[in-house]
Design a protein around this motif. Structure first.
Motif, mmCIF file in Angstrom:
data_model
loop_
_atom_site.group_PDB
_atom_site.id
_atom_site.type_symbol
_atom_site.label_atom_id
_atom_site.label_comp_id
_atom_site.label_asym_id
_atom_site.label_seq_id
_atom_site.Cartn_x
_atom_site.Cartn_y
_atom_site.Cartn_z
ATOM 1 N N ILE A 107 1.033 -1.213 0.206
ATOM 2 C CA ILE A 107 -0.041 0.202 0.353
ATOM 3 C C ILE A 107 0.915 1.493 -0.155
ATOM 4 O O ILE A 107 0.987 2.194 -0.897
ATOM 5 C CB ILE A 107 -1.052 0.398 1.062
ATOM 6 C CG1 ILE A 107 -1.940 -1.645 1.141
ATOM 7 C CG2 ILE A 107 -1.611 1.130 1.220
ATOM 8 C CD1 ILE A 107 -2.629 -1.874 2.290
ATOM 9 N N GLU A 108 1.503 1.375 0.791
ATOM 10 C CA GLU A 108 2.554 2.568 1.112
ATOM 11 C C GLU A 108 3.269 2.424 -0.041
ATOM 12 O O GLU A 108 4.056 3.706 -0.588
ATOM 13 C CB GLU A 108 3.553 2.385 2.189
ATOM 14 C CG GLU A 108 2.934 3.211 3.439
ATOM 15 C CD GLU A 108 3.776 3.306 4.752
ATOM 16 O OE1 GLU A 108 4.481 3.995 4.189
ATOM 17 O OE2 GLU A 108 3.062 2.529 5.991
ATOM 18 N N GLU A 109 4.205 1.549 -0.159
ATOM 19 C CA GLU A 109 5.358 1.646 -1.162
ATOM 20 C C GLU A 109 4.677 1.758 -2.852
ATOM 21 O O GLU A 109 4.677 2.659 -3.694
ATOM 22 C CB GLU A 109 5.144 -0.113 -1.844
ATOM 23 C CG GLU A 109 6.515 -0.952 -0.719
ATOM 24 C CD GLU A 109 6.852 -2.003 -0.737
ATOM 25 O OE1 GLU A 109 6.830 -2.131 -1.938
ATOM 26 O OE2 GLU A 109 7.489 -2.515 -0.061
ATOM 27 N N ARG A 110 3.447 1.202 -2.777
ATOM 28 C CA ARG A 110 2.404 2.084 -3.989
ATOM 29 C C ARG A 110 2.910 3.474 -4.343
ATOM 30 O O ARG A 110 1.824 4.016 -5.432
ATOM 31 C CB ARG A 110 0.854 1.272 -4.502
ATOM 32 C CG ARG A 110 0.069 1.560 -5.637
ATOM 33 C CD ARG A 110 -0.692 0.877 -5.503
ATOM 34 N NE ARG A 110 -0.770 -0.493 -6.340
ATOM 35 C CZ ARG A 110 -0.497 -1.670 -5.480
ATOM 36 N NH1 ARG A 110 -0.963 -1.898 -4.251
ATOM 37 N NH2 ARG A 110 -0.050 -3.044 -6.433
ATOM 38 N N ALA A 111 1.611 4.431 -3.271
ATOM 39 C CA ALA A 111 1.561 5.203 -3.258
ATOM 40 C C ALA A 111 3.120 5.712 -3.214
ATOM 41 O O ALA A 111 3.203 6.836 -4.534
ATOM 42 C CB ALA A 111 1.367 6.182 -1.429
ATOM 43 N N GLY A 112 4.243 6.090 -3.311
ATOM 44 C CA GLY A 112 5.968 6.226 -2.941
ATOM 45 C C GLY A 112 5.840 5.611 -5.313
ATOM 46 O O GLY A 112 6.697 7.353 -5.121
ATOM 47 N N ILE A 113 5.518 4.921 -4.476
ATOM 48 C CA ILE A 113 5.557 4.690 -6.781
ATOM 49 C C ILE A 113 4.640 5.830 -7.705
ATOM 50 O O ILE A 113 5.816 6.589 -8.405
ATOM 51 C CB ILE A 113 5.721 3.472 -6.780
ATOM 52 C CG1 ILE A 113 6.572 2.691 -6.674
ATOM 53 C CG2 ILE A 113 5.150 2.998 -9.612
ATOM 54 C CD1 ILE A 113 8.489 2.247 -7.227
ATOM 55 N N ALA A 114 3.485 5.653 -6.858
ATOM 56 C CA ALA A 114 2.833 7.022 -7.797
ATOM 57 C C ALA A 114 3.722 8.338 -7.577
ATOM 58 O O ALA A 114 3.445 9.336 -8.274
ATOM 59 C CB ALA A 114 1.755 6.986 -7.314
ATOM 60 N N ARG A 115 4.022 8.501 -6.739
ATOM 61 C CA ARG A 115 4.850 9.606 -6.271
ATOM 62 C C ARG A 115 6.198 10.132 -7.074
ATOM 63 O O ARG A 115 5.998 11.349 -7.525
ATOM 64 C CB ARG A 115 5.246 9.825 -4.832
ATOM 65 C CG ARG A 115 6.263 11.415 -4.127
ATOM 66 C CD ARG A 115 6.338 11.828 -3.048
ATOM 67 N NE ARG A 115 7.593 10.180 -2.821
ATOM 68 C CZ ARG A 115 8.597 10.546 -3.029
ATOM 69 N NH1 ARG A 115 9.782 12.053 -3.901
ATOM 70 N NH2 ARG A 115 10.005 9.561 -3.001
ATOM 71 N N LEU A 116 7.087 8.688 -6.910
ATOM 72 C CA LEU A 116 7.874 9.329 -7.902
ATOM 73 C C LEU A 116 7.633 8.914 -9.154
ATOM 74 O O LEU A 116 7.924 10.428 -10.457
ATOM 75 C CB LEU A 116 9.044 8.296 -7.898
ATOM 76 C CG LEU A 116 9.696 7.652 -6.470
ATOM 77 C CD1 LEU A 116 10.538 6.431 -6.458
ATOM 78 C CD2 LEU A 116 10.634 9.032 -6.602
ATOM 79 N N GLN A 117 6.778 8.589 -9.605
ATOM 80 C CA GLN A 117 6.099 8.473 -11.621
ATOM 81 C C GLN A 117 5.737 10.335 -11.764
ATOM 82 O O GLN A 117 5.867 10.608 -12.924
ATOM 83 C CB GLN A 117 4.650 7.830 -11.691
ATOM 84 C CG GLN A 117 4.478 8.115 -12.964
ATOM 85 C CD GLN A 117 4.781 7.084 -14.434
ATOM 86 O OE1 GLN A 117 5.022 5.896 -14.355
ATOM 87 N NE2 GLN A 117 6.067 7.749 -14.583
ATOM 88 N N ALA A 118 5.078 10.563 -10.808
ATOM 89 C CA ALA A 118 4.907 12.394 -11.000
ATOM 90 C C ALA A 118 5.850 12.737 -10.663
ATOM 91 O O ALA A 118 5.827 14.955 -11.362
ATOM 92 C CB ALA A 118 3.697 12.620 -10.032
#
Length: 209
Positions: A107-118
């Motif tokens: 859950i937190e990892e997916r949110a971190g990836i979304a932040r990096l993607q942006a």
């Protein structure tokens, strides 16, 4: 402009619209993975491995095994999956394989990836897709990645006298269950792991339970 620079920057219009501050900011964001410590100890040292080191080791190991066994995989995709595998830990931190919270780590990892993607300086347009593939996919590349991702910390444990297992009171049944899927994915590696689990138990590195 030198010939070298002209080769590197053939699209001057595109280059002029890219803010190098954004680029370098993203590179420093990636550098943060070096600060995430795992539970495995680096061989011949008393220090913990960090997640950036693990990602490099994972990519190299996947590449080598794919070549050695002449596996029918896309090597470029395989290496990309290995390199993005732990990026979510920049925000979430590393979750121990045998932790009670392991099932919720994504859950937190997916949110971190979304932040990096942006990030404006991120040039990896399919970062989200690649991370999702290694996390939930079933491709041949993903299957190999998951096998090697389990193999490497196991190997470090064997070569540090089971230090992480002993530190965390890990049992034989926990290790066997965590590696059971490898029997179908890569039988020869599974057979080797089974022998080593027996050895580690005999040495007292794993609790015989």
């Amino acid at each position: 402009m030198s010939s070298t620079n002209s080769i590197l920057l053939t699209n001057q219009t595109l280059a002029s619209n890219i803010d190098i501050d954004n680029v370098t900011h993203f590179l420093l964001e990636l550098d943060a993975l070096k600060r995430v410590n795992r539970r495995s100890y680096v061989t011949d040292t008393n220090r913990l491995e960090n997640s950036a080191e693990h990602s490099w080791h994972l990519a190299m190991a996947c590449w080598s095994i794919a070549e050695l066994f002449e596996l029918d995989v896309n090597h470029e995709k395989l290496l990309k999956l290995a390199l993005v595998h732990d990026l979510g830990e920049i925000d979430a931190g590393d979750t121990f394989l045998y932790a009670d919270t392991r099932a919720d780590a994504h859950i937190e990892e997916r949110a971190g990836i979304a932040r990096l993607q942006a990030e404006h300086g991120n040039g990896i347009k399919d970062l989200n897709e690649l991370w999702e593939e290694q996390e939930t996919g079933s491709s041949k590349e993903t299957q190999l990645l998951k096998v090697v991702d389990r193999l490497l910390p196991f190997l470090l444990n064997l070569n540090t006298n089971g230090k992480t297992w002993i530190d965390s009171n890990v049992t034989r049944s926990q290790v066997s269950a965590a590696h059971a899927f490898i029997k179908d994915s890569f039988p020869s590696i599974y057979d080797w792991l089974s022998q080593q689990i027996e050895f580690a138990t005999q040495q007292g590195w794993l609790i015989d339970a």
